[in-house]
Scaffold this motif. Structure first.
Motif, mmCIF file in Angstrom:
data_model
loop_
_atom_site.group_PDB
_atom_site.id
_atom_site.type_symbol
_atom_site.label_atom_id
_atom_site.label_comp_id
_atom_site.label_asym_id
_atom_site.label_seq_id
_atom_site.Cartn_x
_atom_site.Cartn_y
_atom_site.Cartn_z
ATOM 1 N N THR A 1 0.864 -1.185 0.000
ATOM 2 C CA THR A 1 0.000 0.000 0.000
ATOM 3 C C THR A 1 0.892 1.223 0.000
ATOM 4 O O THR A 1 1.849 1.290 0.765
ATOM 5 N N GLY A 2 0.589 2.198 -0.841
ATOM 6 C CA GLY A 2 1.394 3.415 -0.887
ATOM 7 C C GLY A 2 0.892 4.466 0.092
ATOM 8 O O GLY A 2 0.038 4.190 0.938
ATOM 9 N N GLU A 3 1.431 5.665 -0.054
ATOM 10 C CA GLU A 3 0.993 6.788 0.779
ATOM 11 C C GLU A 3 -0.397 7.224 0.331
ATOM 12 O O GLU A 3 -0.660 7.353 -0.862
ATOM 13 N N VAL A 4 -1.260 7.476 1.315
ATOM 14 C CA VAL A 4 -2.611 7.911 0.972
ATOM 15 C C VAL A 4 -2.652 9.433 0.928
ATOM 16 O O VAL A 4 -2.086 10.110 1.786
ATOM 17 N N ASP A 5 -3.275 9.972 -0.115
ATOM 18 C CA ASP A 5 -3.393 11.420 -0.274
ATOM 19 C C ASP A 5 -4.847 11.813 0.000
ATOM 20 O O ASP A 5 -5.731 11.550 -0.805
#
Ligand SMILES: [Fe+2]
Length: 201
Positions: free
Chosen positions: A42-46
């Motif tokens: 999971t990447g960074e959530v914006d």
């Protein structure tokens, strides 16, 4: 690993279930590879506010109502997409500048996961394209392999081949760098696309 917000995990799960219902094919294998990468990382959530919705978004409701009349898995992709549609960074194709013409005002793309989307990701970019009735999205090509899941029907073309009609729940598989185009008929076209962004595999 960052935790993925429920609105995004619900959408990915729904896409995964719809892909599982597909017959054995190269596009099914492509979607499986993308889902696996999305599951592993999971990447960074914006969570920032996105821009105003462009005019073509008035067709979202009609496009989603097509999905609501198809199979349960596609219905669920439509529902979970509806929950995120207003959060997305919808915009016309970045290389297209003539703001007066029908194409500019009759289409928009939105990244859901990947650079500029609701979550970053290293391997996969997931997004949506919406096209107003009777508008054609011209030929384009890109190095990443691509799979479309059709939510609301339209026609697709690869290279100089004839246009192919695709209904809600059907798919299109674009090998790397192939020229492709799409167009909406009398209903708006809505499709979810996935791109494999990793070059060394
Ligand atoms: Fe494409």
């Amino acid at each position: 690993m960052t935790e993925r917000p429920t609105y995004l995990s619900a959408f990915i799960d729904a896409h995964c279930t719809a892909a599982r219902a597909l017959p054995k094919s190269s596009i099914k294998a492509f979607f499986e590879k993308c889902h696996q990468a999305l599951k592993e990382d999971t990447g960074e959530v914006d969570g920032s506010d996105k821009k105003e919705l462009p005019p073509v978004c008035e067709y979202l409701e009609a496009a989603l109502s097509v999905a609501s009349q198809t199979s349960a898995p596609i219905k669920n992709v439509g529902h979970t997409f509806e929950a995120i549609a207003q959060k997305l960074p919808w915009q016309p194709r970045l290389d297209y500048k003539d703001q007066t013409d029908d194409f500019y005002n009759g289409h928009a793309n939105a990244v859901i996961i990947g650079e500029g989307g609701l979550e970053s990701h290293r391997k996969v970019r997931v997004g949506a394209s919406l096209i107003a009735p009777n508008v054609e999205y011209p030929n384009h090509r890109h190095p990443p392999e691509e799979g479309y899941l059709v939510i609301s029907e339209g026609e697709w073309r690869q290279e100089a081949n004839p246009w192919l009609a695709r209904k809600s729940g059907e798919t299109i598989h674009n090998p790397p760098n192939i020229w492709h185009a799409m167009k909406a008929g009398n209903k708006p076209l809505l499709a979810i696309w996935m791109l494999w962004m990793e070059t060394d595999s």
